[in-house]
Design a protein around this motif. Structure first.
Motif, PDB file in Angstrom:
ATOM      1  N   ARG A  12       0.834  -1.215   0.000  1.00  0.00           N
ATOM      2  CA  ARG A  12       0.000   0.000   0.000  1.00  0.00           C
ATOM      3  C   ARG A  12       0.862   1.256   0.000  1.00  0.00           C
ATOM      4  O   ARG A  12       0.549   2.243  -0.670  1.00  0.00           O
ATOM      5  CB  ARG A  12      -0.917   0.012   1.229  1.00  0.00           C
ATOM      6  CG  ARG A  12      -2.212  -0.732   1.012  1.00  0.00           C
ATOM      7  CD  ARG A  12      -3.155  -0.547   2.208  1.00  0.00           C
ATOM      8  NE  ARG A  12      -3.391  -1.812   2.867  1.00  0.00           N
ATOM      9  CZ  ARG A  12      -4.276  -2.714   2.440  1.00  0.00           C
ATOM     10  NH1 ARG A  12      -5.017  -2.476   1.380  1.00  0.00           N
ATOM     11  NH2 ARG A  12      -4.429  -3.848   3.076  1.00  0.00           N
ATOM     12  N   TYR A  16       0.179   3.876  -2.955  1.00  0.00           N
ATOM     13  CA  TYR A  16      -0.505   5.148  -2.682  1.00  0.00           C
ATOM     14  C   TYR A  16       0.436   6.287  -2.332  1.00  0.00           C
ATOM     15  O   TYR A  16       0.172   7.436  -2.659  1.00  0.00           O
ATOM     16  CB  TYR A  16      -1.532   4.956  -1.557  1.00  0.00           C
ATOM     17  CG  TYR A  16      -2.559   3.894  -1.888  1.00  0.00           C
ATOM     18  CD1 TYR A  16      -3.314   3.978  -3.061  1.00  0.00           C
ATOM     19  CD2 TYR A  16      -2.756   2.807  -1.052  1.00  0.00           C
ATOM     20  CE1 TYR A  16      -4.249   2.995  -3.375  1.00  0.00           C
ATOM     21  CE2 TYR A  16      -3.687   1.827  -1.359  1.00  0.00           C
ATOM     22  CZ  TYR A  16      -4.430   1.920  -2.521  1.00  0.00           C
ATOM     23  OH  TYR A  16      -5.343   0.958  -2.835  1.00  0.00           O
ATOM     24  N   ARG A  35      -9.676   4.550  -4.257  1.00  0.00           N
ATOM     25  CA  ARG A  35      -8.746   3.826  -3.385  1.00  0.00           C
ATOM     26  C   ARG A  35      -9.454   2.650  -2.712  1.00  0.00           C
ATOM     27  O   ARG A  35      -8.855   1.604  -2.475  1.00  0.00           O
ATOM     28  CB  ARG A  35      -8.181   4.790  -2.339  1.00  0.00           C
ATOM     29  CG  ARG A  35      -7.295   4.086  -1.341  1.00  0.00           C
ATOM     30  CD  ARG A  35      -6.323   5.024  -0.678  1.00  0.00           C
ATOM     31  NE  ARG A  35      -5.602   4.323   0.382  1.00  0.00           N
ATOM     32  CZ  ARG A  35      -4.557   4.811   1.008  1.00  0.00           C
ATOM     33  NH1 ARG A  35      -4.100   6.012   0.695  1.00  0.00           N
ATOM     34  NH2 ARG A  35      -3.949   4.123   1.956  1.00  0.00           N
ATOM     35  N   GLU A  36     -10.735   2.807  -2.439  1.00  0.00           N
ATOM     36  CA  GLU A  36     -11.492   1.727  -1.781  1.00  0.00           C
ATOM     37  C   GLU A  36     -11.593   0.499  -2.686  1.00  0.00           C
ATOM     38  O   GLU A  36     -11.407  -0.628  -2.239  1.00  0.00           O
ATOM     39  CB  GLU A  36     -12.901   2.203  -1.389  1.00  0.00           C
ATOM     40  CG  GLU A  36     -12.947   3.092  -0.153  1.00  0.00           C
ATOM     41  CD  GLU A  36     -12.250   4.445  -0.356  1.00  0.00           C
ATOM     42  OE1 GLU A  36     -12.375   5.032  -1.462  1.00  0.00           O
ATOM     43  OE2 GLU A  36     -11.539   4.893   0.570  1.00  0.00           O
ATOM     44  N   ASP A  39      -8.225  -1.146  -2.852  1.00  0.00           N
ATOM     45  CA  ASP A  39      -7.946  -1.910  -1.630  1.00  0.00           C
ATOM     46  C   ASP A  39      -8.751  -3.203  -1.578  1.00  0.00           C
ATOM     47  O   ASP A  39      -8.243  -4.252  -1.172  1.00  0.00           O
ATOM     48  CB  ASP A  39      -8.263  -1.062  -0.392  1.00  0.00           C
ATOM     49  CG  ASP A  39      -7.069  -0.209   0.024  1.00  0.00           C
ATOM     50  OD1 ASP A  39      -5.938  -0.534  -0.408  1.00  0.00           O
ATOM     51  OD2 ASP A  39      -7.262   0.764   0.769  1.00  0.00           O
ATOM     52  N   ASP A  43      -6.897  -6.761  -1.326  1.00  0.00           N
ATOM     53  CA  ASP A  43      -7.183  -7.566  -0.132  1.00  0.00           C
ATOM     54  C   ASP A  43      -7.838  -8.893  -0.515  1.00  0.00           C
ATOM     55  O   ASP A  43      -7.530  -9.944   0.058  1.00  0.00           O
ATOM     56  CB  ASP A  43      -8.088  -6.793   0.838  1.00  0.00           C
ATOM     57  CG  ASP A  43      -7.331  -5.661   1.530  1.00  0.00           C
ATOM     58  OD1 ASP A  43      -6.076  -5.697   1.525  1.00  0.00           O
ATOM     59  OD2 ASP A  43      -7.987  -4.745   2.061  1.00  0.00           O
TER      60      ASP A  43
END
Lengths: 398, 398
Positions: A12, A16, A35-36, A39, A43
């Motif tokens: 990450r 980022y 970004r969500e 992620d 994940d």
């Protein structure tokens, strides 16, 4: 294996903070993302790597690939991995919605690919093979080829390879002898030749396997200027996309690569036992230049495989060093005091830190290249395109 | 494998021109020798390595070691290697005539050991194990132990090991927990404990296997100052040297080391299933210092094994590079001209030369140390002894 498959906090940090990949959200292709969603993707990939890829690693390595002289069977555990990747859209998370993809940046695809390779490199290669073949067809193929081949490849219905190497032509691709002769009727060529070290070259995981093959047309100039790219399916594909008859791509044997026993690396014979049909991708004699236009990209993914192996080894070593008790602090002269974890010894820490530094540096380089490739793919600014291309060619030399 | 197993011309250059080992002929121990007998020994060892050790390498690696829960069988091909080494006096060419040796310098023994390791490291370890155990007994054991153990070990009647490592004590030998308790009757101790990673720990190649074991006597001080050395035979040895009953040294399992599948690396349990007798070597609590006095020597032979592997790999690579045709001279633009051996490419040569430089440098270092060890062993000059010892300790650090 370590309980921890990879250092997601560091990944990450690279995505980022170092590479600022949220900048990519400015491009229309990625506009639905955030970004969500990035992620969520990495994940989820970590979970798939940890719970699907990794648990099958030892078993696949022990079982190996089965070849009865005719048919090749991938290790049994690979079926479930393939199924999960198909269901999860992991074959091509970066391609466009129309082709079943999710329009993720290559920066995210690079991370998911890294994680799958950390968990099980033999398995990850089956999955990435389809994407590579499809990407060649998407970049240089006719509309007809695209219509029939892309969706099944990107969706995990079919497998794919890259059939470049021959027994006497590995690095020296100008010396390949596989031929493609225009058929007297129809739009296809008749293919003859032998290809070696073909990753995921034959298996029973998918209904069809698509081979982009480097071959020479009749009267092609000698050397690298006379190489064409043809797409050769294991089973022919009817105009409506349904599967036709067997295309005489015959497996001569399975190769053994250390650490990749679960991977069906094959020697393939094209057209030795009957007509083998191939369809030209792009123009004649431009095969090698098509391949090289994809090489910047391919090199990044080859790098991923190497760093993934190193990273898995590092996390195993770090966990062992935290658990294994041996010796005492050098200043402690009491032999009855308890032993300490070997990670407390300076030279063990030095070795672990060296591993960590190599891995973090290499992964940083790879994800930096992925971001540049993302910009190259998205920007409409010719100057930026040129600069990105130059930078990629410098960072991923032949 | 390369047709050429090792570079004998370079080995002779090191022995005679760099190290001038003919100087050793001045010592009474070697007075029967000459450059001719040295050459005969290393040439004969080359033939044994090439015709006996090497041809069994792949087969031994494939077959591996068999353990049925009770008995361990070495790979079948190892029987013939053992027989030939026994017949040829290769177990201990350096020991004195009285013990069946040929009084060769360690410099020559190092070369024969190097050649056997080049041919087949798993096999060479079975042979060298006996020498190591005997050398400990010869250096520090009682006259009685020497009388009963040396000849069968040096002659290849029995096998030998070094039983130092325990599951929780590898590098930290001060933490071993194996115990040796004085028996109420007789001159022996009762041994209890588990040893791991014991090379040639159990097999069916010899009538007996002799284990020098690090253990703690009752009331021994804690740590490294309380470690004693005991000799523990697999079968007890009667006063007349004949074999007595089974001594309850039980194999718990075979360990797997990469590249050493033919080698019976064992976990051994002493005295878990009945009385296990051991006999003290030297004085109580001096075990570790005895071991370390031999370490300069042991390190040279460990180094030999590493360089032997690298050397075998180099000769294979060099032969392949001379045979494999691929590409053309960089200035040759004619794609129809024949391909050239890859050794013609500068970067392939660079890699081969790097291998060669490492190997020649390391072998040079090893044979230099062997010559110093020869001087240390032979000289009567106290000053030279001191200097040789200092030099060896500097060149072979912990």
């Amino acid at each position: 294996m370590s309980d921890k498959l990879a250092d997601m906090r560091f990944i990450r940090f690279l995505l980022y903070e170092v590479n600022k990949i949220e900048e990519l959200l400015q491009y229309p292709y990625h506009e639905d993302h955030s970004r969500e969603t990035f992620d969520m993707a990495i994940d989820a990939a970590y979970d798939v790597a940890h719970e699907v890829f990794w648990p099958a690693f030892q078993e696949m390595d022990r079982e190996g690939v089965t070849f009865d002289g005719k048919n090749v069977a991938a290790p049994k555990a690979m079926r479930e991995i393939w199924r999960q990747c198909k269901e999860g859209g992991w074959f091509a998370p970066n391609v466009c919605y129309d082709l079943g993809g999710q329009q993720f940046p290559l920066s995210i695809f690079a991370v998911t690919s890294f994680l799958f390779n950390v968990g099980n490199s033999s398995a990850a290669m089956y999955v990435s093979g389809a994407w590579g073949a499809a990407h060649l067809i998407e970049s240089f193929g006719s509309e007809d080829l695209k219509a029939r081949y892309l969706q099944p490849l990107y969706g995990g219905e079919w497998g794919g390879t890259m059939a470049l190497t021959e027994p006497d032509a590995g690095t020296s691709l100008g010396d390949i002898t596989t031929t493609a002769v225009k058929a007297s009727e129809g739009d296809h060529y008749l293919i003859r030749g032998t290809k070696r070290f073909i990753s995921s070259g034959d298996h029973d995981l998918a209904d069809n396997i698509i081979h982009p093959v480097l071959a020479r047309l009749e009267d092609a100039p000698p050397g690298v200027k006379g190489i064409s790219l043809v797409v050769v399916p294991k089973r022919r594909v009817n105009p409506d996309g349904s599967l036709g008859e067997f295309n005489n791509v015959v497996t001569a044997g399975i190769e053994h690569k250390m650490g990749l026993r679960g991977q069906a690396t094959a020697t393939l014979m094209f057209g030795e036992q009957g007509e083998c049909h191939g369809w030209l991708i792009g123009e004649p004699n431009k095969g090698l230049s098509y391949m090289f236009q994809l090489m910047n990209h391919a090199r990044v993914f080859t790098g991923i495989q190497a760093v993934a192996g190193a990273s898995a080894a590092y996390h195993c070593a770090a966990q062992y060093a935290r658990e294994r008790l041996q010796g005492r602090e050098i200043t402690n002269r009491d032999p009855l005091s308890p032993q300490i974890p070997i990670i407390s010894h300076a030279d063990v820490r030095r070795m672990l830190l060296q591993q960590k530094a190599f891995i973090e540096g290499a992964l940083g380089m790879i994800l930096f290249c992925a971001k540049v490739a993302d910009r190259l793919q998205n920007t409409t600014d010719e100057e930026e395109k040129k600069n990105c291309n130059l930078l990629l060619e410098t960072l991923t030399p032949c």
